[in-house]
Design an enzyme around this catalytic site. Structure first.
Site, PDB file in Angstrom:
ATOM      1  N   HIS A  47      -7.839   3.668 -49.411  1.00  0.00           N
ATOM      2  CA  HIS A  47      -8.414   2.324 -49.553  1.00  0.00           C
ATOM      3  C   HIS A  47      -7.567   1.454 -50.482  1.00  0.00           C
ATOM      4  O   HIS A  47      -7.200   0.321 -50.125  1.00  0.00           O
ATOM      5  CB  HIS A  47      -9.843   2.440 -50.091  1.00  0.00           C
ATOM      6  CG  HIS A  47     -10.534   1.127 -50.290  1.00  0.00           C
ATOM      7  ND1 HIS A  47     -11.438   0.618 -49.386  1.00  0.00           N
ATOM      8  CD2 HIS A  47     -10.462   0.218 -51.311  1.00  0.00           C
ATOM      9  CE1 HIS A  47     -11.890  -0.551 -49.831  1.00  0.00           C
ATOM     10  NE2 HIS A  47     -11.318  -0.811 -51.002  1.00  0.00           N
ATOM     11  N   GLU A  48      -7.241   1.968 -51.657  1.00  0.00           N
ATOM     12  CA  GLU A  48      -6.479   1.168 -52.626  1.00  0.00           C
ATOM     13  C   GLU A  48      -5.058   0.900 -52.138  1.00  0.00           C
ATOM     14  O   GLU A  48      -4.514  -0.191 -52.343  1.00  0.00           O
ATOM     15  CB  GLU A  48      -6.459   1.862 -53.984  1.00  0.00           C
ATOM     16  CG  GLU A  48      -7.827   2.015 -54.647  1.00  0.00           C
ATOM     17  CD  GLU A  48      -8.537   0.690 -54.909  1.00  0.00           C
ATOM     18  OE1 GLU A  48      -7.885  -0.369 -54.877  1.00  0.00           O
ATOM     19  OE2 GLU A  48      -9.758   0.713 -55.144  1.00  0.00           O
ATOM     20  N   TYR A  91     -20.222  -6.039 -51.629  1.00  0.00           N
ATOM     21  CA  TYR A  91     -18.801  -5.778 -51.877  1.00  0.00           C
ATOM     22  C   TYR A  91     -17.997  -5.808 -50.579  1.00  0.00           C
ATOM     23  O   TYR A  91     -17.313  -6.780 -50.293  1.00  0.00           O
ATOM     24  CB  TYR A  91     -18.651  -4.440 -52.591  1.00  0.00           C
ATOM     25  CG  TYR A  91     -17.342  -4.276 -53.316  1.00  0.00           C
ATOM     26  CD1 TYR A  91     -16.969  -5.177 -54.309  1.00  0.00           C
ATOM     27  CD2 TYR A  91     -16.481  -3.224 -53.020  1.00  0.00           C
ATOM     28  CE1 TYR A  91     -15.765  -5.045 -54.982  1.00  0.00           C
ATOM     29  CE2 TYR A  91     -15.279  -3.077 -53.693  1.00  0.00           C
ATOM     30  CZ  TYR A  91     -14.925  -3.992 -54.668  1.00  0.00           C
ATOM     31  OH  TYR A  91     -13.730  -3.859 -55.323  1.00  0.00           O
ATOM     32  N   HIS A 150      -4.986  -1.950 -49.679  1.00  0.00           N
ATOM     33  CA  HIS A 150      -5.007  -3.280 -50.305  1.00  0.00           C
ATOM     34  C   HIS A 150      -3.569  -3.764 -50.522  1.00  0.00           C
ATOM     35  O   HIS A 150      -3.253  -4.931 -50.263  1.00  0.00           O
ATOM     36  CB  HIS A 150      -5.727  -3.232 -51.654  1.00  0.00           C
ATOM     37  CG  HIS A 150      -7.211  -3.364 -51.567  1.00  0.00           C
ATOM     38  ND1 HIS A 150      -7.843  -4.363 -50.856  1.00  0.00           N
ATOM     39  CD2 HIS A 150      -8.212  -2.622 -52.128  1.00  0.00           C
ATOM     40  CE1 HIS A 150      -9.152  -4.238 -50.979  1.00  0.00           C
ATOM     41  NE2 HIS A 150      -9.407  -3.183 -51.741  1.00  0.00           N
ATOM     42  N   GLU A 155     -11.857  -6.467 -48.992  1.00  0.00           N
ATOM     43  CA  GLU A 155     -12.485  -5.147 -49.092  1.00  0.00           C
ATOM     44  C   GLU A 155     -12.843  -4.602 -47.706  1.00  0.00           C
ATOM     45  O   GLU A 155     -12.690  -3.404 -47.444  1.00  0.00           O
ATOM     46  CB  GLU A 155     -13.735  -5.215 -49.973  1.00  0.00           C
ATOM     47  CG  GLU A 155     -13.474  -5.586 -51.418  1.00  0.00           C
ATOM     48  CD  GLU A 155     -12.562  -4.597 -52.133  1.00  0.00           C
ATOM     49  OE1 GLU A 155     -12.514  -3.416 -51.720  1.00  0.00           O
ATOM     50  OE2 GLU A 155     -11.898  -5.016 -53.093  1.00  0.00           O
TER      51      GLU A 155
END
Length: 217
Positions: free
Chosen positions: A137-138, A174, A141, A181
């Site tokens: 996930h990070e 979120y 980004h 996101e």
């Protein structure tokens, strides 16, 4: 003449044997991850760090190469991410979407800046985050910002976000609230496994088609 035949035979043998030792695609992918991933200098859980690197292999090699060319590093940390020199400015700061929780970046196990930092042992959903997988996930980004020119902010993706983000994430404040996101989480679903990709296709078909086109190149 006999010597010449021996030389020819030796050359042929080398030509036959060498391909057997050629680096497989998996090894090449490991190589780029060895360049991208920074491990802690002190004690840490080696097996879990290795598992995190292995999961990062789910991201296409071409994209990992592009991240490396942009100077991105993925730091696997043993302690709080704000202990990293590059992220010390986040100490005591409340992350976007975490208002009212009493938590700051010191409590969050992952962040994506020029440096992607994720805590070892916090990969799974529920360990300080609600992502399918923390490190993927990070990292996605960073892919969104630095490789795909903020594709999460395009009209096409925003339109998809408005239609489908609430299917699974309604009211979470979120993923359903921020297109960046939603992109990172939906892309994680697409890349993580056949099962998560199938789930994405069934539940959020527009998002699935967007990801399929995006990662086909």
């Amino acid at each position: 003449m006999k010597w010449d035949k021996r030389v020819v035979a030796l050359i042929l043998a080398v030509m036959i044997v060498c391909p057997l030792f050629a680096a497989p695609a998996h090894a090449q992918e490991q190589s780029i991850l060895d360049k991208l991933v920074v491990l802690p200098s002190g004690e840490y859980n080696h097996s879990e760090a290795a598992a995190m690197k292995q999961r990062l292999e789910k991201i296409p090699t071409s994209i990992l190469d592009a991240l490396y060319s942009k100077g991105v590093k993925i730091k696997l940390t043993q302690g709080a991410i704000t202990n990293e020199p590059e992220l010390a400015y986040l100490k005591g700061v409340v992350p976007r979407g975490w208002e009212g929780t009493g938590l700051t970046w010191d409590d969050v196990p992952g962040v994506s800046e020029r440096v992607v930092a994720v805590r070892i042992g916090y990969s799974e959903k529920g360990k300080g985050h609600n992502s399918l997988n923390l490190e993927i996930h990070e990292t996605l980004h960073a892919v969104d910002r630095l490789v795909l020119n903020e594709v999460s902010g395009t009209d096409e993706f925003i339109n998809i976000f408005n239609k489908e983000a609430s299917v699974k994430y309604k009211g979470d404040g979120y993923v359903s609230a921020y297109p960046t996101e939603y992109f990172a989480e939906a892309a994680s679903l697409y890349l993580y496994s056949d099962a998560t990709r199938s789930d994405l296709k069934d539940s959020m078909p527009l998002t699935y088609e967007f990801m399929a086109k995006l990662f086909a190149n």
